[in-house]
Structures are given as structure tokens and as C-alpha cells.
Motif scaffolding. Structure first.
Motif, PDB file in Angstrom:
ATOM      1  N   VAL A  37       0.820  -1.212   0.000  1.00 39.94           N
ATOM      2  CA  VAL A  37       0.000   0.000   0.000  1.00 39.94           C
ATOM      3  C   VAL A  37       0.855   1.264   0.000  1.00 39.94           C
ATOM      4  N   ARG A  38       1.962   1.224   0.753  1.00 39.37           N
ATOM      5  CA  ARG A  38       2.903   2.358   0.733  1.00 39.37           C
ATOM      6  C   ARG A  38       4.310   1.819   0.512  1.00 39.37           C
ATOM      7  N   ASP A  39       5.178   2.668  -0.005  1.00 45.05           N
ATOM      8  CA  ASP A  39       6.530   2.230  -0.335  1.00 45.05           C
ATOM      9  C   ASP A  39       7.293   1.771   0.905  1.00 45.05           C
ATOM     10  N   THR A 155      -7.328   6.651  -7.506  1.00 48.65           N
ATOM     11  CA  THR A 155      -6.175   6.845  -8.400  1.00 48.65           C
ATOM     12  C   THR A 155      -4.821   6.661  -7.717  1.00 48.65           C
ATOM     13  N   TYR A 156      -4.799   6.686  -6.378  1.00 45.53           N
ATOM     14  CA  TYR A 156      -3.534   6.529  -5.652  1.00 45.53           C
ATOM     15  C   TYR A 156      -3.257   5.084  -5.281  1.00 45.53           C
ATOM     16  N   CYS A 157      -4.218   4.178  -5.481  1.00 47.68           N
ATOM     17  CA  CYS A 157      -4.209   2.908  -4.753  1.00 47.68           C
ATOM     18  C   CYS A 157      -3.786   1.717  -5.601  1.00 47.68           C
ATOM     19  N   GLY A 193     -12.739  -6.648   4.531  1.00 53.53           N
ATOM     20  CA  GLY A 193     -12.831  -6.533   3.079  1.00 53.53           C
ATOM     21  C   GLY A 193     -12.350  -5.140   2.696  1.00 53.53           C
ATOM     22  N   GLN A 194     -12.101  -4.921   1.414  1.00 51.27           N
ATOM     23  CA  GLN A 194     -11.644  -3.584   0.993  1.00 51.27           C
ATOM     24  C   GLN A 194     -12.777  -2.574   1.062  1.00 51.27           C
ATOM     25  N   ILE A 195     -13.985  -2.968   0.627  1.00 48.78           N
ATOM     26  CA  ILE A 195     -15.166  -2.109   0.815  1.00 48.78           C
ATOM     27  C   ILE A 195     -16.269  -3.026   1.298  1.00 48.78           C
ATOM     28  N   LEU A 259     -14.263   4.996   8.864  1.00 44.35           N
ATOM     29  CA  LEU A 259     -14.821   5.522   7.617  1.00 44.35           C
ATOM     30  C   LEU A 259     -13.760   6.386   6.917  1.00 44.35           C
ATOM     31  N   PRO A 260     -12.985   5.761   6.011  1.00 44.71           N
ATOM     32  CA  PRO A 260     -11.893   6.510   5.393  1.00 44.71           C
ATOM     33  C   PRO A 260     -12.370   7.749   4.627  1.00 44.71           C
ATOM     34  N   LEU A 261     -11.770   8.897   4.952  1.00 43.29           N
ATOM     35  CA  LEU A 261     -12.126  10.171   4.312  1.00 43.29           C
ATOM     36  C   LEU A 261     -11.167  10.452   3.149  1.00 43.29           C
ATOM     37  N   GLN A 262      -9.894  10.267   3.364  1.00 44.51           N
ATOM     38  CA  GLN A 262      -8.779  10.485   2.408  1.00 44.51           C
ATOM     39  C   GLN A 262      -8.443  11.958   2.193  1.00 44.51           C
ATOM     40  N   SER A 263      -9.443  12.819   1.986  1.00 43.01           N
ATOM     41  CA  SER A 263      -9.158  14.254   1.860  1.00 43.01           C
ATOM     42  C   SER A 263     -10.426  15.038   2.177  1.00 43.01           C
ATOM     43  N   THR A 299     -10.886   7.409  10.975  1.00 40.95           N
ATOM     44  CA  THR A 299     -10.729   7.644   9.536  1.00 40.95           C
ATOM     45  C   THR A 299      -9.289   7.457   9.069  1.00 40.95           C
ATOM     46  N   ASP A 300      -9.117   7.465   7.754  1.00 37.90           N
ATOM     47  CA  ASP A 300      -7.788   7.527   7.120  1.00 37.90           C
ATOM     48  C   ASP A 300      -7.747   8.804   6.292  1.00 37.90           C
ATOM     49  N   ILE A 301      -6.616   9.518   6.382  1.00 38.50           N
ATOM     50  CA  ILE A 301      -6.449  10.721   5.554  1.00 38.50           C
ATOM     51  C   ILE A 301      -5.066  10.662   4.901  1.00 38.50           C
ATOM     52  N   ILE A 330      -3.055   9.023   9.599  1.00 38.39           N
ATOM     53  CA  ILE A 330      -2.634   9.983   8.570  1.00 38.39           C
ATOM     54  C   ILE A 330      -1.493   9.356   7.766  1.00 38.39           C
ATOM     55  N   PHE A 331      -1.609   9.374   6.456  1.00 37.16           N
ATOM     56  CA  PHE A 331      -0.586   8.783   5.599  1.00 37.16           C
ATOM     57  C   PHE A 331      -0.034   9.835   4.654  1.00 37.16           C
ATOM     58  N   ARG A 332       1.293   9.790   4.465  1.00 42.20           N
ATOM     59  CA  ARG A 332       1.889  10.640   3.424  1.00 42.20           C
ATOM     60  C   ARG A 332       1.692   9.926   2.095  1.00 42.20           C
ATOM     61  N   TYR A 333       1.224  10.644   1.103  1.00 44.46           N
ATOM     62  CA  TYR A 333       0.989  10.019  -0.196  1.00 44.46           C
ATOM     63  C   TYR A 333       2.265   9.347  -0.699  1.00 44.46           C
ATOM     64  N   SER A 334       2.116   8.107  -1.136  1.00 43.47           N
ATOM     65  CA  SER A 334       3.255   7.338  -1.633  1.00 43.47           C
ATOM     66  C   SER A 334       2.930   6.874  -3.060  1.00 43.47           C
ATOM     67  N   PRO A 335       3.709   7.334  -4.051  1.00 43.15           N
ATOM     68  CA  PRO A 335       3.393   6.950  -5.438  1.00 43.15           C
ATOM     69  C   PRO A 335       3.536   5.441  -5.616  1.00 43.15           C
ATOM     70  N   ARG A 336       2.529   4.809  -6.199  1.00 42.42           N
ATOM     71  CA  ARG A 336       2.556   3.359  -6.401  1.00 42.42           C
ATOM     72  C   ARG A 336       2.607   3.031  -7.889  1.00 42.42           C
ATOM     73  N   ARG A 337       3.279   1.927  -8.198  1.00 43.33           N
ATOM     74  CA  ARG A 337       3.430   1.573  -9.618  1.00 43.33           C
ATOM     75  C   ARG A 337       2.068   1.310 -10.281  1.00 43.33           C
TER      76      ARG A 337
HETATM   77  N1  SAH Z   1     -10.042  -0.274   1.091  1.00 46.81           N
HETATM   78  C1  SAH Z   1      -9.818   0.654   2.092  1.00 46.81           C
HETATM   79  C2  SAH Z   1      -8.391   1.111   2.228  1.00 46.81           C
HETATM   80  C3  SAH Z   1      -7.280   0.172   2.018  1.00 46.81           C
HETATM   81  S1  SAH Z   1      -5.680   0.892   2.063  1.00 46.81           S
HETATM   82  C4  SAH Z   1     -10.660   1.887   1.796  1.00 46.81           C
HETATM   83  O1  SAH Z   1     -10.839   2.266   0.671  1.00 46.81           O
HETATM   84  O2  SAH Z   1     -11.097   2.454   2.754  1.00 46.81           O
HETATM   85  C5  SAH Z   1      -5.646   1.628   3.652  1.00 46.81           C
HETATM   86  C6  SAH Z   1      -5.360   3.084   3.632  1.00 46.81           C
HETATM   87  O3  SAH Z   1      -4.084   3.307   3.090  1.00 46.81           O
HETATM   88  C7  SAH Z   1      -6.291   3.911   2.762  1.00 46.81           C
HETATM   89  O4  SAH Z   1      -7.478   4.250   3.405  1.00 46.81           O
HETATM   90  C8  SAH Z   1      -5.451   5.125   2.421  1.00 46.81           C
HETATM   91  O5  SAH Z   1      -5.644   6.157   3.353  1.00 46.81           O
HETATM   92  C9  SAH Z   1      -4.032   4.609   2.545  1.00 46.81           C
HETATM   93  N2  SAH Z   1      -3.382   4.548   1.234  1.00 46.81           N
HETATM   94  C10 SAH Z   1      -3.737   3.776   0.171  1.00 46.81           C
HETATM   95  N3  SAH Z   1      -2.913   4.015  -0.865  1.00 46.81           N
HETATM   96  C11 SAH Z   1      -2.014   4.949  -0.451  1.00 46.81           C
HETATM   97  C12 SAH Z   1      -0.912   5.614  -1.074  1.00 46.81           C
HETATM   98  N4  SAH Z   1      -0.582   5.373  -2.337  1.00 46.81           N
HETATM   99  N5  SAH Z   1      -0.213   6.515  -0.346  1.00 46.81           N
HETATM  100  C13 SAH Z   1      -0.552   6.765   0.935  1.00 46.81           C
HETATM  101  N6  SAH Z   1      -1.574   6.178   1.565  1.00 46.81           N
HETATM  102  C14 SAH Z   1      -2.311   5.273   0.892  1.00 46.81           C
END
Ligand code: SAH
Ligand code: SF4
Length: 440
Positions: A37-39, A155-157, A193-195, A259-263, A299-301, A330-337
Motif C-alpha cells: 500500500v505504501r513504499d 487513483t492513488y491505490c 474486506g476492501q469495501i 470511515l476513510p475520508l482520504q481528503s 478515519t484515514d487521511i 494519517i498517511f503521506r501520499y506514496s506513489p505506487r506503480r
Molecule cells: N479499502 C480501504 C483502504 C485500504 S488501504 C478503503 O478504501 O477504505 C488503507 C489506507 O491506506 C487507505 O485508506 C489510504 O488512506 C491509505 N493509502 C492507500 N494508498 C495509499 C498511497 N498510495 N499513499 C498513501 N496512503 C495510501
């Protein structure tokens, strides 16, 4: 979810005649389950696997396997990058682990050239293979995997590409698994589950206006011996009235929603492909709070998504107080392949991400400090997990709202539901004394 998948493989290995040992240096087979999920998670796994050099030199028969999301996304590449790896098992092939290990061990004992195996294909029905459990004595809580994959494509996942299409297990099989767990002393299950709220939407019909997920929740909650049911994670999309009512009405369903918010910025939510606005999210939070007054919401942001401006970030920060979160990751955005966001041109500097991360944590501390004081003096029920991580003279447990509570250790309470009165809080941790004389 990875913890759960590892448990499944461990049980499979035990059934196959293997024994779990305490240390890597005692093992003939070492399997790493990995997260992508993150680098940072990937780098940590790579470091750990690289550190096996010495062991592998001492014991050339040692088999090293990499399983899970990193295995799925990197495939054969892993064998080139990590020379000690013998086996790569993708997210739909966990059930093949023992077979592949036996094959590799046979090859090694007949001194054939060192063979390697990469099993990363798709497997229909693989969601039904994560169902067995290794339990420790007096274990009271267990994870249950109800579905695999995700069709959302935020788009980040990376998850949709590592876990595949969304697919669900039948209700009856999940209920049987939970019944077996209850027979073995489990009191609390967390459905994974994921959702989760989209569970079964392709496979099963609505009944009496209730989604398949709500049907499942009600069925699992009625299993005798199960006192608590949790689930993670739901998505704000498709979080409907039938689910809110179930949390309100079904006594076993815990009053906690992650309840993940993300932003908090609609512009960024749109670029993330999340499918809701900050206003819609808040509306859902308000509905939850008005129907279930004691509900705890976490939440997750993500901070530093490509193009996140000061204003976008300020909107995320404002949501912490507006939604009155009980906890946030709280997560720092991590670019994923192979994800669209990784290709976006306006990537944010790591330093800015770090500052924003700290700023959100400080905003969270403020809200949580104010909220946590309100729990002091109240009576809560905790499920005692066992020793506290930091102090072996204490036991730790969780309230129904998922607050972490410490009590003085007493062997009789291990794995039990214990009524307590909260006496103190540091914000995220609470201290309590038992309430009932019978627990003295
Ligand atoms: N399926 C769950 C989340 C799975 S990943 C959902 O949609 O709620 C768990 C958390 O990791 C996410 O909620 C998001 O906040 C974080 N995450 C996912 N991809 C990420 C990325 N590329 N960089 C940083 N955080 C990320
Ligand atoms: Fe990833 Fe979005 Fe699916 Fe969650 S909903 S797993 S964040 S793509």
C-alpha cells in the motif's frame, strides 16, 4: 487483511505437518507476507528478506518465500532483485503454499538444480480459501475475511491491481466459520474486506430492502457466543440507511465505524476518484451520530496527494474538527506503480508531506484530548486481549467504541468481557478499574 492471510497459511502449514517455530534461525521455511500500500512497507520487507543472507549460507536447504501484494505486483522481478527468494506466492494463491514448499523440498533433497516457483495467477474462488484459523489459548477475538479485491480504482491505490476484482464469499460459509470460531471460544469477530459495505453486490440480492452486507452482519451477529461484531473498512459510497439501522439496532454490532475520508478537499477527492464530496461525507457522519449517539468514528487521511495546495490541505485539517473524529490514521501520499496518481505531474515534496502530516496529527490531538476527557468516569465494557505492549503488569482491552483501555492484570480476565470504569486518559489510551465485585 495480511494478518488474516498469514493465519490461513500458518494453519495450512500445520495441517501439512509443519510446526511453527519462534525464530527465523530455527526454521527450514521462512515465509514473508507483504504489503504494497505504501513504499515504506515494501522497503521494510526488502530489508528483512535481504538480511537472510547469512542464514541461507549456513543452511542451503532453507526455503524463503514471499507472499502477498508485493509478490503479486513484482512477480519474477523479485527473484532477480532478491537472490535468496525461492518462492513467490500471489494474493490468489495462498492455498497452494504447502504444495509448492513440498515440491521445493523434494527437489532439494534429491539434489536437483535449485528450482524456484512463481505462482501469481488469477484463481476463481480464491476468496473462499481464507477460512481456517490458528488460535492461541484464551484468544477471544478473530478476523474473518468476507471478500477479496476492489473495483473502485482510487487513483492513488495499488490494491485493485494486487488483489484483483471484487468477489465475495457466500453468507452461509462465513456464518459456519463464525460458528466454529464461537465454539472455540471466540467472542468478537471483525469482518474484513476492501469495501465491506459493497459485500455480495454482484453475487446476492437485496432482501427486504437490506443489502447483502447487512444480511451478513445480522446473520453473524446472531451466532450464539458472539458478543461483538466489527467490520473494516466501509466506503462512504453505499453506506445506506439499512446499515446505519443495523448498527443502531443489533446489540452485537459495536458502535464504531472506521470511515476513510482520504481528503477534505472536493477537488482532491475528485482527483482521487473517491466518488463523494466532503459535504456528503459530513452528512453521513451526522446521520451516524444522530442515529447512534455513542458511535465512535475513525478515519484515514492522505496528505500530499499530487496537486494538493495549501487550501486543499486546510480543508482536510478542517474536517478533523468538523467530523469530530475519535481516531485518525494519517498517511503521506506514496506513489505506487501502475496507478494514475503516480503519473501526475504535480507531485508534492516529501518535506511538505511531513509538515502536513505533523500538522494533522496536532489537530487530531486537540480534538481527541477534548473528546477523551468525556469518557473519564463512564462505565464501559472491554474485551481483555492480554498483556499491555508496554507494561506486562497491565492487561489491555478495547471498548465497543474501539478505545484502548488498560487495567491491572488478572489472569482470570484474559479473553473475558469486563465491565470497567474509566479513571484516566492520555488521549488515545485510557486507564480503568473493574466495576463488578465478582471480578475481584
Ligand atoms: N479499502 C480501504 C483502504 C485500504 S488501504 C478503503 O478504501 O477504505 C488503507 C489506507 O491506506 C487507505 O485508506 C489510504 O488512506 C491509505 N493509502 C492507500 N494508498 C495509499 C498511497 N498510495 N499513499 C498513501 N496512503 C495510501
Ligand atoms: Fe484502494 Fe480505493 Fe479500493 Fe480502498 S476503495 S482498496 S483505497 S481502490
Amino acid at each position: 487483511m495480511n494478518v488474516r492471510d498469514s493465519e490461513q497459511v500458518a494453519q495450512q502449514m500445520v495441517d501439512g505437518g509443519y510446526t511453527v517455530v519462534a525464530q527465523e534461525k530455527q526454521a527450514d521455511v521462512i515465509l514473508y507476507n507483504t504489503c504494497s500500500v505504501r513504499d515504506m512497507a515494501e522497503q521494510r520487507a526488502i530489508d528483512r528478506i535481504s538480511s537472510l543472507r547469512g542464514l541461507k549460507k549456513k543452511n542451503p536447504r532453507l526455503i524463503v518465500g514471499v507472499m502477498g501484494c508485493m509478490a503479486q505486483s513484482r512477480k519474477d522481478e523479485l527473484l532477480e532483485q532478491l537472490l535468496d527468494v525461492d518462492l513467490v506466492i500471489g494474493t490468489q494463491k495462498f492455498h497452494e503454499t504447502v504444495g509448492h514448499i513440498e515440491h521445493l523440498q523434494r527437489a532439494r533433497s534429491s539434489n536437483l538444480p535449485q528450482e524456484k516457483i512463481v505462482a501469481v495467477g488469477e484463481e476463481s474462488g480464491s476468496q473462499n480459501t481464507i477460512k481456517d484459523h490458528v488460535l492461541t489459548p484464551k484468544q477471544s477475538s478473530a478476523f474473518v475475511s468476507i471478500m477479496q479485491g476492489c473495483n473502485m480504482h482510487c487513483t492513488y491505490c495499488i490494491v485493485p491491481s494486487t488483489r484483483g476484482e471484487e468477489r465475495s464469499r457466500p453468507i452461509a460459509e462465513i456464518v459456519t466459520e463464525v460458528e466454529n470460531l464461537a465454539d472455540r471460544g471466540i467472542k468478537e469477530v471483525t469482518l474484513l474486506g476492501q469495501i465491506v459495505n459493497l459485500y455480495g453486490r454482484h453475487e446476492f440480492e437485496k432482501v427486504d430492502g437490506q443489502s447483502p452486507f447487512v444480511q451478513l452482519l445480522r446473520a453473524v451477529s446472531s451466532v450464539p457466543g458472539i458478543n461483538r461484531v466489527r467490520f473494516t473498512s466501509p466506503h462512504p459510497i453505499g453506506f445506506r440507511k439499512d446499515l446505519i439501522e443495523a448498527i443502531r439496532d443489533v446489540p452485537q454490532l459495536c458502535e464504531h465505524v472506521h470511515l476513510p475520508l482520504q481528503s477534505g478537499s472536493n477537488r482532491i477527492l475528485n482527483a482521487m476518484h473517491r466518488g463523494y464530496t466532503a459535504e456528503k461525507y459530513l452528512e453521513l457522519v451526522n446521520q451516524l451520530r444522530s442515529n447512534i449517539p455513542q458511535v465512535a468514528i475513525s478515519t484515514d487521511i492522505i496528505v500530499g496527494f499530487p496537486g494538493e495546495t495549501k487550501e486543499d490541505f486546510a480543508a482536510s485539517k478542517a474536517m478533523i474538527a468538523a467530523a469530530d473524529f475519535d481516531q485518525a490514521f494519517i498517511f503521506r501520499y506514496s506513489p505506487r506503480r501502475d496507478t494514475p496518481a503516480a503519473e501526475m505531474s504535480d507531485q508534492i515534496d516529501e518535506e511538505i508531506k511531513m509538515t502536513r502530516n505533523q500538522e494533522l496529527l496536532a489537530a487530531l490531538d486537540e480534538v481527541v484530548a477534548r473528546k477523551s476527557i468525556k469518557l473519564v468516569g463512564t462505565e464501559q465494557e472491554i474485551l481483555v486481549e492480554g498483556e499491555s505492549k508496554n507494561n506486562l503488569r497491565r492487561f489491555q482491552g478495547r471498548t465497543r467504541g474501539n478505545h484502548l483501555v488498560m487495567v491491572e492484570a488478572n489472569e482470570r480476565w484474559r479473553g473475558e468481557l469486563l465491565p470497567v470504569r474509566i479513571t484516566e486518559t492520555t488521549g488515545f489510551t485510557y486507564y480503568a478499574v473493574p466495576v463488578l465485585a465478582e471480578f475481584d
